[in-house]
Design a protein around this motif. Structure first.
Motif, PDB file in Angstrom:
ATOM      1  N   LYS A  75       0.860  -1.187   0.000  1.00  0.00           N
ATOM      2  CA  LYS A  75       0.000   0.000   0.000  1.00  0.00           C
ATOM      3  C   LYS A  75       0.895   1.236   0.000  1.00  0.00           C
ATOM      4  O   LYS A  75       1.823   1.331   0.809  1.00  0.00           O
ATOM      5  CB  LYS A  75      -0.906   0.016   1.230  1.00  0.00           C
ATOM      6  N   ALA A 126      -6.326   4.527  -5.267  1.00  0.00           N
ATOM      7  CA  ALA A 126      -7.250   3.965  -4.278  1.00  0.00           C
ATOM      8  C   ALA A 126      -7.428   4.968  -3.144  1.00  0.00           C
ATOM      9  O   ALA A 126      -6.665   5.931  -3.006  1.00  0.00           O
ATOM     10  CB  ALA A 126      -6.732   2.633  -3.741  1.00  0.00           C
ATOM     11  N   ALA A 128      -7.515   5.425   0.963  1.00  0.00           N
ATOM     12  CA  ALA A 128      -7.010   4.771   2.172  1.00  0.00           C
ATOM     13  C   ALA A 128      -7.923   5.064   3.353  1.00  0.00           C
ATOM     14  O   ALA A 128      -8.436   6.173   3.490  1.00  0.00           O
ATOM     15  CB  ALA A 128      -5.596   5.248   2.481  1.00  0.00           C
ATOM     16  N   GLN A 178      -1.979   1.760  -4.774  1.00  0.00           N
ATOM     17  CA  GLN A 178      -1.481   0.420  -4.459  1.00  0.00           C
ATOM     18  C   GLN A 178      -0.846  -0.125  -5.735  1.00  0.00           C
ATOM     19  O   GLN A 178      -1.255   0.219  -6.842  1.00  0.00           O
ATOM     20  CB  GLN A 178      -2.604  -0.478  -3.945  1.00  0.00           C
ATOM     21  N   ASP A 267     -10.552  -0.362  -2.322  1.00  0.00           N
ATOM     22  CA  ASP A 267      -9.761   0.591  -1.563  1.00  0.00           C
ATOM     23  C   ASP A 267      -8.951  -0.131  -0.489  1.00  0.00           C
ATOM     24  O   ASP A 267      -8.984  -1.357  -0.390  1.00  0.00           O
ATOM     25  CB  ASP A 267     -10.668   1.665  -0.958  1.00  0.00           C
ATOM     26  N   MET A 268      -8.229   0.640   0.338  1.00  0.00           N
ATOM     27  CA  MET A 268      -7.292   0.077   1.311  1.00  0.00           C
ATOM     28  C   MET A 268      -7.775   0.379   2.726  1.00  0.00           C
ATOM     29  O   MET A 268      -8.202   1.507   3.012  1.00  0.00           O
ATOM     30  CB  MET A 268      -5.902   0.669   1.087  1.00  0.00           C
ATOM     31  N   ARG A 280      -6.681  -5.213   1.586  1.00  0.00           N
ATOM     32  CA  ARG A 280      -6.672  -4.603   0.259  1.00  0.00           C
ATOM     33  C   ARG A 280      -6.797  -5.729  -0.758  1.00  0.00           C
ATOM     34  O   ARG A 280      -6.758  -6.911  -0.405  1.00  0.00           O
ATOM     35  CB  ARG A 280      -5.403  -3.812  -0.002  1.00  0.00           C
TER      36      ARG A 280
END
Length: 514
Positions: A75, A126, A128, A178, A267-268, A280
């Motif tokens: 990430k 993405a 976070a 990512q 997404d993360m 993730r």
């Protein structure tokens, strides 16, 4: 072979193109800059300097990106759990802003590199999130969102996510990324070579003499002279700066497996709850994505660390309960170093340094941190000092005073092993008591030996004292490794180094097999 053994290791290392290893130097070498360590921090530094016209050599003990970088969650984000509220309290709003600015610059730099070099590394933008499921943690998240906004980040507090389970709240930061870290570093290495840089793999550095020039000694007997030396070995292999008093190693597990693309989070996500859970997904094949779940952190070699199989089982069960139908195909572990004040140590190696630099203590956020370190050290080598250089300076002392509790706790842990490991044990099992696949520190002929019985029943015995500073190692059955609880050195069953700061293997011992 049982199903457990059929699960493969790091997905990033398995799926990145690679060739024959670069050979060690055939003779003594002289360069402008020698970089020790071929992970994200070392290669980013070498690449930045080569692009600026410096003659650079990278010395890697194993293979490029095969260490911590090859075992990351991958990430690339500036949202580092709850760091901004912490920095606002310990370094002030300006310290938090400098941290956000420097990490954001690293993220932008990575995006530029991917675009300029046309790197095929599964790059995806993405969002976070740092989240919590328990309502009692919501106020901490609100404070983090506020601190991150004050630091200049597009942060907000939200109560809903795409996760297939409810959360009490989350900090959300857009514009993150990512990617596939090994593919990225392989491409960076190729470009480094195009700009005159040299990479030596299978070359372990064992000594450093500072001067003009500096001289590095290697395990092959070859020496490397360099005007500037950068130590980017994750945990510094040279203790003259006493940085080991300000770092604590932390190991973390990863399980991964394919799930249907429409069920995979895009997404993360990370939470500090339940001993950390990070989620993730990455591009995969045949309409699936690879779900990557990280957690269960522990101190390598410490009491309770031996139940790594149980930790893997807990992490797998958690992932399968949240994402039903998940069948892990890969599992691996990574290792991070936390600094006592939660800020990486990047800059001159020690107060008397003129030509030596270090990058360490990234606390689990080594991708953005390593790219940041590359630019920071390259600037310092060229006589420039970015505005955030003081934030990361390893020579800082005020933060050590502010974080005195963490500092003393770390040193008490190490001191306990220095003293306790030298006392005779009350009981010691016999070698014949070891089951296949197991290992233990046994007293044999009055000496403490690290003994492992392999799956065929053969015994492997080495000295139980870590060659770094002499603490007793402990066995990690899941990964078949000896681990030092003091500073995180790791060795295979035959004593070969898997991870520093140790630079010498464990000495072999004779023992009778039963």
């Amino acid at each position: 072979m049982n199903a457990e053994r059929e699960i493969r290791g790091s997905y990033w290392l398995e799926t990145a193109p690679g060739g024959a290893p670069a050979p060690p130097p055939a003779g003594d070498v002289s360069v402008d800059v020698a970089v020790v360590g071929g992970g994200i921090a070392g290669l980013s530094t070498a690449w930045e300097l080569a692009r600026r016209g410096r003659e650079v050599a990278v010395l890697e003990a194993d293979r490029i990106a095969a260490g911590v970088t090859g075992h990351t969650t991958a990430k690339l984000t500036v949202l580092h759990t709850l760091v901004y509220d912490h920095l606002r309290r310990t370094r002030g709003r300006e310290g938090a802003r400098l941290y956000a600015d420097s990490q954001s610059a690293a993220l932008r730099r990575a995006a530029e590199v991917v675009a300029d070099l046309g790197i095929d590394c599964d790059w995806e933008e993405a969002v976070a999130h740092t989240y919590a499921e328990a309502p009692e943690h919501v106020e901490a998240l609100r404070a983090e969102a506020e601190a991150a906004r004050e630091a200049g980040l597009p942060a907000e507090f939200v109560t809903g996510t795409e996760l297939p389970y409810p959360v009490a709240g989350a900090v959300r930061v857009t514009g993150q990324a990512q990617f596939h870290p090994v593919k990225y570093l392989r491409a960076l290495t190729d470009d480094l070579k195009r700009h005159g840089g040299t990479v030596y793999e299978g070359t372990r550095v064992t000594g450093l003499t500072e001067g003009e020039p500096c001289v590095l000694e290697t395990d092959t007997g070859v020496s490397v002279q360099a005007r500037e030396v950068v130590v980017a070995t994750h945990y510094p292999i040279f203790d003259r700066a006493l940085l080991f008093t300000r770092l604590s190693p932390r190991r973390e597990l990863v399980v991964a497996g394919p799930i249907d693309a429409d069920r995979a989070p895009r997404d993360m996500y990370i939470t500090t709850e339940q001993n950390t859970r990070s989620v993730r997904s990455a591009p995969h094949a045949d309409g699936t994505r690879l779900l990557v779940v990280t957690g269960e952190h522990f101190t390598p070699g410490a009491p309770g660390a031996a139940d790594v199989e149980e930790r893997f089982a807990r992490l797998t069960a958690w992932a399968q309960s949240r994402f039903p139908g998940l069948t892990p195909t890969h599992r691996w572990a990574t290792q991070d170093n936390d600094s006592t004040d939660s800020v990486p140590l990047v800059g001159r190696l020690h107060p008397g340094s003129r030509h030596t630099y270090v990058a360490t203590g990234f606390g689990g956020w080594g991708l953005s941190g390593g790219i940041m370190a590359g630019r920071l050290i390259a600037d310092l080598v060229e006589g420039r000092e970015p505005e955030w250089a003081g934030l990361y300076d390893p020579r800082r002392l005020a933060s050590v005073v502010r974080e005195g509790g963490t500092f003393l706790k770390n040193q008490a842990h190490v001191a306990k092993h220095f003293v306790g490991d030298r006392l005779p044990s009350v009981t010691s099992p016999a070698p014949e008591d070891l089951a296949p696949g197991d290992g233990a520190v046994l007293r044999v002929d009055g000496h403490q030996c690290a003994v492992h019985r392999d799956d065929s029943g053969q015994l492997h015995a080495v000295s139980a004292r870590c060659t770094h500073l002499g603490c007793l190692v402990a066995f990690n059955r899941a990964e078949r490794a000896w681990e030092c609880p003091c500073h995180g050195s790791r060795f295979d069953p035959d004593g070969r180094i898997l991870q520093g700061p140790a630079v010498r293997p464990l000495e072999p011992r004779e023992i009778t097999s039963h």
